[in-house]
Scaffold this active site. Structure first.
Site, mmCIF file in Angstrom:
data_model
loop_
_atom_site.group_PDB
_atom_site.id
_atom_site.type_symbol
_atom_site.label_atom_id
_atom_site.label_comp_id
_atom_site.label_asym_id
_atom_site.label_seq_id
_atom_site.Cartn_x
_atom_site.Cartn_y
_atom_site.Cartn_z
ATOM 1 C CG PHE A 111 31.162 -72.257 -2.057
ATOM 2 C CD1 PHE A 111 30.095 -71.803 -1.945
ATOM 3 C CD2 PHE A 111 31.300 -73.898 -2.659
ATOM 4 C CE1 PHE A 111 28.576 -72.421 -2.430
ATOM 5 C CE2 PHE A 111 30.051 -74.211 -3.198
ATOM 6 C CZ PHE A 111 29.084 -73.604 -3.044
ATOM 7 C CE LYS A 112 28.023 -76.072 -1.264
ATOM 8 N NZ LYS A 112 27.412 -77.292 -1.045
#
Length: 469
Positions: A111-112
């Site tokens: 998700f980063k």
């Protein structure tokens, strides 16, 4: 849009300056002076927009006055055009009203990427306009490092140094960092834990003399631009599930409180969110606060979900700021006391206010593996350990079965083969094609002692594309 510090003693900045500042000069974190708020009608009108267009609608107020609309639209289209799934963040149904939001279709499978692909492009844009060069020092418990390197490696005006705890990230996570070469890319393995790495970053921001005048920029979730980017996928998920006409609940695997704080902001911006579940592993400082008003340091324990092996949650200060009526002086005193004692609690009415929205659960490795196995057996979906913790916490803490419950799927399971193997799931894990040769690639990494001066000396020696700063 102006930004103020959670400790009230730093000057207000515009978006451009906040992007480059990271930590405020008084040690606080920057937040918007006034949060934009959208009407139900506005949010409803965004239904069906491509992800990059929705991102423009949600984030535009935060950059107004710093980036022209046409430039920002182009940056966003380029950012999310590199994701492998056309939906960018697709929803996967696990049960009747239970969903996983897949946030791992970016270049580094975590998700980063949503924030750091954007951050790299924003930095390039702003630095080129200013004619400046900066140094990035970031700490990672696993995924931030590779996403930051991937997002910034083509930046002409950035030297990036990523600190990770030696032998405390998964092999895939490590290799995603150490196999990317460039004169401006430096991986440092610190002989300590994540909190040691994070403390080095904070100390370096507090005293930047070792940089000899070069500006230091943050890529950790203390950087406001990262929080800003993460707000978008809450709107994206809710719109897929009938929002804003109906409310949605979210369960968020989180160690540093950044990802779930973005959900809190989405709610305050007008998105109907009825519940936010803080899902964490045995390193449970956030759960201890949410369940018992005790935010106390404890021993850090390695786990199968290493991205949440964090003792102190940096972004929690942003929530404390709101809980204290945005009183910077009060937050400054609270954080000073916490630094001295390692303990923190708030007045009962403030904690009760937080509990109106937040629930929490700490999940150990055994239950994590059981959840991976159970979900795979019943749905055929394979979860990474962090997402499994989110799913289990969602099921245990859910307030209403009639409200859609969305767990944020934070990483691809291929990044955590040890957990999948321990879960007894008989499914071969294959890296996506762009990472197929990851285990054959050469690595480059420097191991350093857990010593601030040694790390800063390394940065001073190797900055400016290999030339001493």
């Amino acid at each position: 849009m102006r930004y103020i510090s959670t400790r009230g003693q730093a000057p207000a900045l515009n978006f451009e300056d906040v992007l480059l500042a990271g930590l405020a000069s008084d040690g606080g974190l920057y937040v918007p002076e006034n949060l934009p708020r959208f009407t139900v009608e506005e949010i409803a009108s965004w239904s069906g927009l491509p992800y990059h267009e929705l991102a423009f609608k949600v984030m535009r107020p935060f950059v107004t006055g710093s980036i022209p609309d046409a430039d920002f639209k182009q940056i966003l289209e380029e950012t999310y055009g590199v994701f492998a799934h056309n939906a960018v963040a697709p929803l996967r149904q696990l049960n009747g009203n239970e969903w996983v939001l897949e946030l791992f279709h970016g270049p580094t499978l975590a998700f980063k990427d949503f924030a750091l692909q954007l951050l790299g492009r924003l930095l390039d844009y702003v630095l080129a306009k200013r004619g400046e060069r900066v140094v990035i020092i970031g700490a990672t418990s696993g995924d931030t490092g590779s996403a930051a390197i991937e997002g910034c490696r083509r930046c002409d005006n950035v030297d990036i140094f990523i600190l990770h705890p030696h032998n405390r990230v998964s092999e895939v996570q490590r290799r995603q960092m150490t196999t990317i070469f460039g004169d401006n890319i430096h991986n440092i393995a610190i002989e300590g834990n994540f909190d040691d790495c994070q403390e080095m970053v904070k100390d370096s921001f507090a005293d930047q003399g070792f940089l000899k005048g070069t500006r230091l920029v943050a890529v950790n979730s203390i950087n406001w631009a990262r929080i800003m980017a993460q707000i978008v996928y809450y709107f994206h998920a809710a719109l897929q599930l009938g929002g804003p006409a109906r409310s949605v609940a979210f369960s968020v695997p989180t160690g540093n409180f950044g990802d779930i704080f973005a959900g809190y902001l989405a709610r305050n911006m007008g998105l109907p969110i009825s519940q936010l579940v803080v899902a964490t592993n045995r390193n449970d400082i956030l759960h201890r606060f949410m369940s018992g008003n005790r935010y106390d340091k404890d021993t850090l324990h390695p786990s199968l979900s290493p991205s949440m092996d964090i003792m102190v949650s940096s972004n929690f200060e942003r929530l404390l700021f709101d809980l204290h009526g945005r009183n910077g002086a009060a937050v400054g005193e609270l954080m000073s006391s916490f630094k001295a004692t390692g303990k923190l609690s708030v007045e009962e009415e403030r904690w009760t206010e937080a509990r109106k929205l937040f629930d929490s659960l700490a999940v150990d490795d055994e239950q994590t593996c059981k959840t991976i196995a159970q979900v795979f057996d019943t749905t055929g979906e394979l979860l990474d350990p962090h997402t499994a913790i989110g799913v289990y916490a969602a099921r245990e803490c859910r307030r209403s079965l009639s409200t859609p419950m969305v767990t944020l799927g934070t990483a691809h399971p291929v990044k955590f083969p040890e957990a999948v193997e321990k879960a007894g799931v008989g499914k071969a894990l294959e890296l996506p094609s762009h990472l197929a040769d990851l285990f054959e690639r050469p690595e480059r990494c420097t191991v350093l002692a857990n010593d601030l001066k040694a790390m800063q000396a390394f940065v001073g020696e190797h900055g400016n594309r290999g030339k001493p700063l």
